[in-house]
Design an enzyme around this catalytic site. Sequence first.
Site, PDB file in Angstrom:
ATOM      1  N   ARG A   1     -48.774 102.764 -56.961  1.00  0.00           N
ATOM      2  CA  ARG A   1     -48.247 101.692 -57.824  1.00  0.00           C
ATOM      3  C   ARG A   1     -46.860 102.061 -58.346  1.00  0.00           C
ATOM      4  NH1 ARG A   1     -49.899  96.984 -60.767  1.00  0.00           N
ATOM      5  NH2 ARG A   1     -51.840  96.973 -59.600  1.00  0.00           N
TER       6      ARG A   1
ATOM      7  N   GLU B   1     -51.093  94.881 -69.164  1.00  0.00           N
ATOM      8  CA  GLU B   1     -50.140  95.961 -68.906  1.00  0.00           C
ATOM      9  C   GLU B   1     -48.667  95.555 -68.932  1.00  0.00           C
ATOM     10  OE1 GLU B   1     -52.392  98.945 -65.890  1.00  0.00           O
ATOM     11  OE2 GLU B   1     -52.335  96.857 -65.294  1.00  0.00           O
TER      12      GLU B   1
END
Length: 805
Positions: A323, A731
């Site tokens: 990621r 997030e």
Amino acid sequence: MSSESNALADRPRSSVVGIEVPHESAALHVTGAALYTDDLVGRAPGVLHAWPVQVDHAHARITSISVDAALTVPGVVRVLTQADVPGINDAGVKEDEPLFPGEVCYVGHAVAWVLGESLEAARLGAAAVEVAVGPLPAIVTIEEAVAAASFQGTPRTISRGDVETGLATARHRFSGEIRIGGQEHFYLETQAALAEVDEAGQVFVQSSTQHPSETQEIVAHVLGVRSHDVTVQCLRMGGGFGGKEAQPHGLAAVAALGAVLTGRPVRLRLTRSQDMTMTGKRHPFHATWEVGFDDDARIVALRATLTADGGWSLDLSEPVLARALCHVDNAYWIPNIELHGRIVKTNKTSQTAFRGFGGPQGMAVLEDILGRVAPALGVPADELRRRNLYGDGQSTPYGQPVRHAERLTQIWDRALQTSTFEQRSAEVEAFNSAHPHRKRGIAITPVKFGISFNLTAFNQAGALVLVYKDGSVLINHGGTEMGQGLHTKMLQVAATALGLPLGLVRLAPTRTDKVPNTSATAASSGTDLNGGAVQDACRQIVDRLREVAAPLLGVAPPEVVLADGRVRAADGSAELSWYEVVAEAYMERVSLSAAGYYRTEGLHWDAVRMQGSPFKYFAYGAAVTEVEVDGFTGAYRTLRTDIVHDVGDSLSPLIDRGQVEGGFVQGAGWLTLEELRWDTSDGPARGRLATQAASTYKLPSFGEMPETFRVEFLERAHESGVIYGSKAVGEPPLMLAFSVREAIRQACAAFGPAGHCVDLSLPSTPEATFWALSEARTARAPDPPTSGSSGALDGIRATPVPAER
């Protein structure tokens, strides 16, 4: 877009989603009535307490463990060691985390557990356990690990275009490096588990876990039983932030093992110091980079190597690295790019998931580059960022089209407008001219964050919805509640899908015997996945009730509308109450329960080639922050923050606003305050975490909040193919906090000559800020930028090179 996806996103006119409602447990939270895992101990008579036997070596081989002295301590019932494990002695999913290790791999590593009638008895018993070790060389820093070739996991690369040519022909070329600090989760509730065994041998574990199904799997394989022999429940968590995605499993297994061996309930709860020394953090990163720009200050090429500190075991380091690599680009188009990622193995806690899951570390690389090179290019940092934003038709380095890229521009322009950026920039300049020992800075930064698990298989969820004869509704889903408001949103989704008032719907605790094989509540996907599953279950029930109501209303089933607790014909010719239809369905032997299921459409990802479309969509945002820095101390104040964020069509605006504000503050903590320090000396304390309490680890508090804090959601932001048109919000807001660090950089630069490039440590603590502004004070004025330049950026200007380069 399939009709199924459109149905998922369609929001009825009469809807409970989209309205502001308080958190479903808000009253319980503020009155202290909310129960957490450790609060359940009083309901378990005869409970035993577990305490770890920790070893104060960063790396050592265990030569012997003697428990005899511990067993003589009054109140000690048993000492758990490796010999007691009937199944697999491993607490992870990579087979590299022995629950009872034969080798100490970090300071504070637990090698045995003592069970006592009281916590004090267990503590004294643990102190009496004799552990003999043979010290081994310890690797503490990323640099040491690279030098020793201490790597773990699989290195990955993302590339596009011709980076070598792009760099060679770039009109402006720079190189540098950045060290990115980790972060302690510091959830208010430390890791906790309570396990008991019933008369049939069924193991029941109450765990503060974001991933009950994986906790169930680990407990089962440690005990040597099948998953159906273990039930895990998560009532709620007092914070998680990713720290309870993988870390709780071994602790729950210890409690379960103790319960099986003693026949008594076992409670395990870490103290704050134990939690900080035994559990993983956000991964520290180190990155080296080389970047090229054209004469219009647009990026033409970037090459970077990211090295993640995985700690002593692999844990989730591989997906975190993936990621990170997928988010180096953040919101910017880079035609030629080559990104390398690798994970080192060090003698520290096993670093793990943390809000953003590598995305923040990846973004930090490019945001730091842009903030540092802007003065060397002679372009304001905000203009440099604006010129490089993604546009229509462009795709990420891993091949995913950036859909709705125009929202980035809309958000950017709106943030500039609402913050009166241009006017305040002039005011900041005037302030700085008048104040030699205090300087202000103002900065704007964007966010583009991909939503979904990188591993496609994790993008699925289940739910169980029960309608009782009296018309009340109980919903079960696979997501966990850690204060983020997921349960609140699920109640709103169910009420909307069933056409009911919110008060008729109740939610049950998350349990593995109600909804199996669930994914972690992580990756900001909790609402998307579980909302889709809850809606699917509710719509099955609605379809059945339409069949029941249709003949009573004298219309066809598709013409039956459920809304506001009423069941009516679409033309308004007839109407029944919800209760009447439910009662009739029962009498007709129509099922009033349904298992819902959802899987995210349109995802594909080649984890080896690092190419595909791993994300359902991107969440966008931008933040403008103004700070003031004290030239004598480096201390700063955050004067004002203006945020414009894309949450789609918000399911629950009050919850989403809290997530944006909280995420931003947590991000600001990581970037500017929260410094993890391990002892890197060659003395006996080598590898010890020096910041293992709130007294030594600086957390953001009210004093670090922006004095003026404004949050606005992007309007007309419906997202097709997602539950009621909403977007994830857990997030992405954390990375809006880059605006704080970049504003601090601007303030530091104001202490020096125009055009000075500021090298700012991350975290940019007051100490780091002081050294950066001190360097600015002594810097000489740089030469004007030429049409071609290159150099290493280490806090000084780039060195001009011949234009023909």
